[in-house]
Design a protein around this motif. Sequence first.
Motif, mmCIF file in Angstrom:
data_model
loop_
_atom_site.group_PDB
_atom_site.id
_atom_site.type_symbol
_atom_site.label_atom_id
_atom_site.label_comp_id
_atom_site.label_asym_id
_atom_site.label_seq_id
_atom_site.Cartn_x
_atom_site.Cartn_y
_atom_site.Cartn_z
ATOM 1 N N ASN A 299 0.345 -1.414 0.089
ATOM 2 C CA ASN A 299 0.351 0.267 0.510
ATOM 3 C C ASN A 299 0.841 1.189 0.199
ATOM 4 O OD1 ASN A 299 -2.266 1.748 -0.081
ATOM 5 N ND2 ASN A 299 -3.012 0.926 1.735
ATOM 6 N N PHE A 324 -8.112 0.135 -5.587
ATOM 7 C CA PHE A 324 -8.384 -0.412 -3.754
ATOM 8 C C PHE A 324 -8.749 1.405 -3.770
ATOM 9 C CE2 PHE A 324 -4.021 -1.094 -3.702
ATOM 10 C CZ PHE A 324 -3.682 -0.595 -2.894
ATOM 11 N N THR A 328 -8.313 2.025 3.317
ATOM 12 C CA THR A 328 -9.421 1.079 4.037
ATOM 13 C C THR A 328 -8.913 0.140 3.511
ATOM 14 O OG1 THR A 328 -10.899 1.471 2.148
ATOM 15 C CG2 THR A 328 -11.624 2.602 3.791
ATOM 16 N N SER A 329 -8.711 -0.341 2.235
ATOM 17 C CA SER A 329 -8.266 -1.473 1.927
ATOM 18 C C SER A 329 -5.991 -1.944 1.258
ATOM 19 C CB SER A 329 -8.785 -1.930 0.241
ATOM 20 O OG SER A 329 -8.142 -3.593 -0.117
#
Length: 369
Positions: A299, A324, A328-329
């Motif tokens: 991420n 994504f 949140t992901s």
Amino acid sequence: MQNYKNNKAISLTGHQLVKYFIVFFSSIFTIHYAHAQQNICQGSIHTYVVDGSENGGTGTTGSTYQWAVTNSQFQGVISLTSPPATNAITIDWLNTPSGNYTLKVVETNSQGCTSIQNLQITIYPKPTIHLTDQIACVHPTTGQFIQPLTINTGLSSTNYNFEWFHDGTALANNTPSLTVNTPGNYSITATQLTSGCSTTTSTTISVSSAPIAGVLVNEPFQATQTIHVIIYNGSGDYEYALNNGSFQDSPYFTVQEPGEYEVIVRDKNFCGETRLVAHVINFPPFFTPNNDGFNDTWNVIGLPSHFNAKISIFDRYGKLIFQFNPKTSYWNGQYNNQPVPSTDYWFTIDYTDDKNNKHSYQSHFSLVR
């Protein structure tokens, strides 16, 4: 040889008292006025003359005059007023302490006979005022004083008279202290009521304030990024610290690790500080999704939670693998719930910052199994 006469009177400038005294000349008693006492202020400059009415003001023809202050505390300078004539001198009393002094002049005539005259001088001290420059804290936008400042002479109104000035303009104040709410140069003349001696001194009131500031992070997504503190308003002398580290004068910080940083900006004159948050955005160059608990997901790091962002991941052929919201992901290295092979993958991130500016960035990273 004995003194040949004693009828010389020292004339002088300054505050003085006059009294009678008796002199002897040519076997006749004669009464003359003479200056027996002079009262002056510390640091004064005065001229003293004998026989000023003779020989065009240069004294008795053929006479020479020697002057001295007969007190070891004397710290002034004696100079001839009209050289080469020696019957007139100027004394700069400089830092001679207050007290009683005797000014002595010895006249020697052409026959070698001498005459001595003494003048008693009392030096009164000037008022002592200790003022220091001050800094007032002001509002960073309006410039108004947060609290008024007081300039205090420490003297008593019973014994002194006071005159105040602001940047050369007289103020309607005759008290020992002055409360101000405007910067500038303030001067005070204090006069001792008994002696008339005065002192003038000054102080400067300057201003400082807490900062109104913001941060800008340059070179996002680069290995080395710069946090730049921008002062939008304020009149202070500022210094800067990153994550409670040491303060520095430079508003720039160079960092390599992504994440959230706290920047403290404070006024060196203790008029306030502000704390800012800087977000250094970057991404890991690789990850290893092998479920060992280390680097198992990928991420972007350091993206503020209030930024609206979307990340898209592609394989080397441009095929969309995963998309994504980084808030949140994250990506776990799978496509359709199946592990993808070890190789380089490309990504794009599109986000809107807190000023509603849109940004887009793309790069690549490695998946290693």
